[in-house]
Every structure is written in C-alpha cells, then in structure tokens.
Design an enzyme around this catalytic site. Structure first.
Site, PDB file in Angstrom:
ATOM      1  N   LYS A   3       1.210   4.457   7.116  1.00 18.19           N
ATOM      2  CA  LYS A   3       0.527   5.317   6.141  1.00 18.19           C
ATOM      3  C   LYS A   3       1.095   6.731   6.238  1.00 18.19           C
ATOM      4  CE  LYS A   3      -2.586   2.359   4.554  1.00 18.19           C
ATOM      5  NZ  LYS A   3      -1.698   1.207   4.856  1.00 18.19           N
ATOM      6  N   SER A  53       0.809  -1.221   0.000  1.00 14.65           N
ATOM      7  CA  SER A  53       0.000   0.000   0.000  1.00 14.65           C
ATOM      8  C   SER A  53       0.844   1.274   0.000  1.00 14.65           C
ATOM      9  CB  SER A  53      -0.947   0.003   1.201  1.00 14.65           C
ATOM     10  OG  SER A  53      -0.221   0.188   2.398  1.00 14.65           O
TER      11      SER A  53
END
Lengths: 421, 130
Positions: free
Chosen positions: B86, B49
């Site tokens: 993230k 991701s």
C-alpha cells in the site's frame, strides 16, 4: 578489538522473514530428510522441544501446540546468509565468515563507542535483511564468543550487544561459565579438565598456560591466554582451502535395488564435481560408500566402500560418475536394505596443478573443461537440475523427504514471495 | 554480475581499431535498479488494489529494504502478521495504508494494531506480453 555477530535462531529467522505471521510463534526446522530438530525458536524451546529430537516423536505434540514445522531449505538459508555477511562487511575493515550464521569482525583501530556502533549494525542488518543478530565485543575472539552468548541470554543492558569490557565483574561471570560453553573446548577436554579440578572458565583462566600446553597442546594454552584478554587467535580472512568433499545422505525409504543406489551415487558424484569446480579444485581419488541402518538390528547389516584413484587429478563430472559406478558395482550386495550412501573426495588439489600423462592430449583436457563450464553455466542459470546425466534419473526412490519445505523465495523465479493486495 | 565486452579488434599486427577507445561496459539492469543487492528482494503481487499506482495483478516488485519509508512511499507492510502492498501516508489524522483503487478502503492504523514496514517498493516490473 574483536566482535562476533551471530544470527539469532538463524534458520527459523529466515522462515519468519517471508512468513511474518510466525513472529512470536514457536518454529522448528528439521534436518535433511525431516529426521530431527536442528533449529528452534525460544517459543518452541519453552514448549519443551529440544535440539536433536526425532520428528516422529514430536509430530503429534507439534500439531497439537500449533508449532510451525519446516524442512531445511538451504537454498534460502545460504542466500540470506550471504546478505547478512555482505551488510556486516560494510562495518569492519576485516571480517571472517565463521559459519553460515556467524561472522568475526576486527575493530582494531576504530576509536569509537563500539556498543553504539554495534547496536547500529544490528538495526541495519535487521532492516536490510530481516534477520535479528546479536554481537559480542571483546579484546579476544574467545571472549567475544562468550560476550555474544551472554547477550543472547539477555544479560546485557544494551539488548543484543554486549561489550566484555563493560561487565562490572568479569571474574563472577567467568566463574559461572561451564567449560563446555567455551569456544574450542571439546566435551573430552572438559571432562579431562574437570578431572584435574578445573571446573569453570575462571579456573581455566587462572591455570598455568605452560602446564596446559604440556598436557593438552598449544590450542588450550591459547584459550587460557585469550581468557586473560591477550589475543592469540587472529582473524582468518581467507578460509583455508577445503581438504575434502563429502556428499552423502540418508534415504527417505530404504533402498534395495542396484539402480536405485546407482541413481543416488550418480547424483552425489555430480554434486561433488560441481563443488570442486566452484572452488577451482580437482580430486586425486573418489570413494563411494553404502551402508545399511546401524540402528536396525532386526535385519542383516552391511557396509562397504570402494576407492578409485585417478591418473590425473580431475573435476570432470563424467569421470567421477564413471568411477562411482565402477566402485558401486564392486561393493553392492543383493539382499540388504541400504539406508545411506555417499561420495567422498578425500584428497584435493588446486585445479590446473595437473601433470598430463604421456597418453593424454591437451585437447582432451580442454574439451572436458569447456563441457563442464557449459554444464555449470546452464544449471546455474536455469536451475540445478536442468542438465543431468541420465543415470541420475533412473530412479527417484532415494530423494529426500522434505514434506515441509518453504519456497526458495530468493533464488527461484517460480517461488518468489507472493503478496495478495 | 557485470559482463564486459571483449575488445573489438586483434591488436598484435597493424593498427588498433579506432572504436576501441570508445568501448563501454554493457548496460546492466542490476546495476541501475538494484542499488543494494543485500537488501533487495523480488516480490510477486496478486490483486488489484494498487492499479492506479501502476501495479497490476501478477507484476513483480523490486523491494529495497535499505530505503527509508517516508510518507508517500509505496511499501510492503505487515499488518497483524499479514503482508500487503500500500501507499504509506502519515498526516495529522494518523498513519494510513492507502490503496490506489477507489474500490478499496484506506486502512487507518489504530491503537493495538501492529504495523511493521517490511520494505520500500523501488520499482515495478510489468510485462507487456499478452
């Protein structure tokens, strides 16, 4: 002014840093060999688990209640402890690392608001290492321990920090503190003190220090003075050198064979030698001991030990192993189920305070030193068990039971924290 | 640990080597990339991701927990007890955890969700060995 910083449920907190889903959940940590509970969180305590409870007694209940259970992981706890101590040492000119999870700080001469200062320390330690701590501040070490205890119980308006001087009534607090809760007071002393009518910390503070000295010695006199706010126990920046080293363990399963025991004591001797060299010490003697379970009255019991003295103090692994084997040969008896064995190095000296005997050549000593240095370097770099003496691996029956050990997140490349992203 | 080189020449007889004046300590990656050893942790990632931020499956992150997370920092975050990596974005629409891969969805932190910043990612170690 002194303070003591103390990690909250340290072992369990270490586990939680790397497994954050355990925050707010009950966690217990078991002793070597998964024997009994040695650390637990408030949530586990609320479920009725107690320190010292044997694991087999709580196993079913723990599963049923969803309590997270861990084998002790000293590689992790040791590394996390060093991190915490490192951060703490930035905040005080002098510190004394008192145990794996406690550290005294000397704030003498810092003309500042210590409560705010310490709240900042707590926050920084938490952010940098993930470990929550509490801090007690007081004019003496004894009172700082007490202030810390109160802070942990939630008695401080400033959360994890309590400055003894800000208490509205120190007398009321001292009166509610049983003697057992005081730093340095043993169970035996508190019973004796109870017998002469001293039942709490206030009564002890108000006792006559000279009389206490006569009956109990100078240590108790100091505690009385410290309770009055007069500092008598200074910070020990350099911990006193170790006088002896003990490596021993209870076995996961009972051992009956000579080779099994030989393998175990070889391991203990090798670890003890490593510890010696790390502290630059040498030993003058080695004691090897073996024993059957003292709790198992259905089987014949036996315990024995053998001590070898060395001509020259040594920290050479081969020499320690050798004398451990000879000792074991002398004391081993067939037909018993051994539950515990160990190595004790009873009398240590700084390495290098070595009187060579007539028959040792300096070359021999040099060679041993170089060999041991190489051994330690390799094992530090490639993991504890990279190079071992063969007799250590003849048998693995004696290895610890560690069913629930978490990875060594901070000390082993193969076991790093993995995050799915 | 800092390794210091030995002096390049023997001093006792004759002249010292002119190079001795120019000796420097050996280069130590720890000193350059681990500014706060007590607060630095290594973390392995699994997944894709964050590929556009240069974080590949199997890479190792150097996480410095002493750094302050600001909008734009790549962070190890704990959302409802689960760890993730993230980019942290704070703007008028709220606090976001942004993936760096169009195949993944941004996550808006809503009321009732628990967000904790575990640490700030300072460096990525990516092996080029096949």
């Amino acid at each position: 002014m002194f303070a003591i910083a103390d990690c909250n449920t340290f072992y369990a907190s270490c586990e939680r840093v790397f497994q954050p889903h355990l925050n707010g959940k009950p966690v217990v940590v078991l002793s070597n060999n998964d024997g009994c509970v040695i650390a637990l969180t408030a949530e586990a305590k609320a479920l009725g688990i107690k320190i010292g409870a044997p694991y087999f007694k709580i196993e079913k209940y723990a599963k049923q209640e969803g309590i997270a259970v861990f084998s002790s992981n000293y590689a992790l706890y040791g590394d996390m402890s060093q991190r915490v101590m490192h951060v703490l040492s930035r905040y005080a000119p002098k510190v004394e690392v008192y145990s794996i999870d406690e550290c005294f700080l000397d704030f003498s001469g810092l003309p500042i608001d210590l409560t705010a200062y310490c709240l900042n320390i707590c926050q920084t330690v938490k952010q940098w290492t993930g470990i929550p701590i509490s801090i007690g501040i007081a004019p003496t070490k004894t009172l700082s321990k007490l202030a810390n205890r109160l802070a942990k119980k939630g008695c401080s308006p400033s959360g994890p920090v309590l400055d003894w001087r800000t208490l509205p009534s120190a007398e009321t607090v001292l009166e509610s503190v049983p003697l057992d809760d005081l730093w340095g007071i043993s169970r035996r002393w508190s019973e004796k003190l109870n017998a002469i009518g001293i039942h709490n910390a206030l009564a002890l503070r108000n006792s006559n220090p000279k009389e206490m000295r006569q009956h109990f010695g100078v240590v108790l006199e100091r505690i009385v003075m410290e309770l009055r706010g007069i500092s008598c126990i200074p910070l020990e920046e350099m911990p006193p050198a170790k006088k002896q080293i003990l490596t021993s363990r209870s076995f996961g399963e009972k051992l009956t064979g000579f080779d099994d025991l030989r393998s175990a004591v070889t391991h203990f001797a090798a670890r003890a030698a490593e510890k010696l060299r790390r502290q630059n010490l040498a030993t003058q003697a080695l004691t090897v001991f073996i024993q059957t379970s003292p709790f198992d009255s259905s089987r014949p019991q036996y315990s024995n030990s053998a001590t070898t003295e060395f001509d020259i103090p040594t920290n050479d692994t081969a020499q320690l192993i050798n004398s451990a084997h000879h000792g074991l040969q002398r004391i081993f008896r067939k037909g018993f189920s051994y539950q515990r064995a160990g190595i004790l190095l009873p009398d240590l000296l700084p390495a290098g305070v070595v009187q060579a005997t007539l028959f040792d050549s300096a070359d021999d000593l040099d060679r041993s030193e170089q060999l041991m240095a190489a051994l330690d370097t390799i094992n530090r770099r490639h993991g504890k068990k990279s190079i071992r003496y063969a007799s250590e691996i003849i048998s693995n029956k004696w290895h610890m039971r560690q069913q629930f050990k978490s990875p060594s997140f901070t000390t082993n490349w193969q076991e790093l924290l993995t995050v799915r992203i | 640990m800092l390794d210091l080189p030995l002096f390049g020449s023997k001093i006792p007889a004759g002249f010292p080597s002119p190079a001795d004046d120019h000796l420097e300590a050996t280069i130590d990656l720890n000193l350059q990339y681990i500014r706060h050893p007590a607060a630095t942790f290594f973390v392995r990632v699994q997944g894709h991701s964050m590929i556009n931020a240069g974080i590949h499956n199997g890479d190792m992150l150097v996480v410095d927990r002493s750094l302050e997370a600001i909008s734009g920092s790549i962070v190890i975050a704990v959302v409802n007890g689960e760890l993730t990596v993230k980019r942290l974005i704070r703007n008028d629409s709220g606090i976001w955890l942004m993936p760096e891969n169009p195949d993944f969805q941004p996550l808006l932190i809503r009321d009732g969700m628990e967000l904790h910043i575990w640490g700030v990612v300072a460096h990525v170690i990516h092996s080029l060995q096949p």
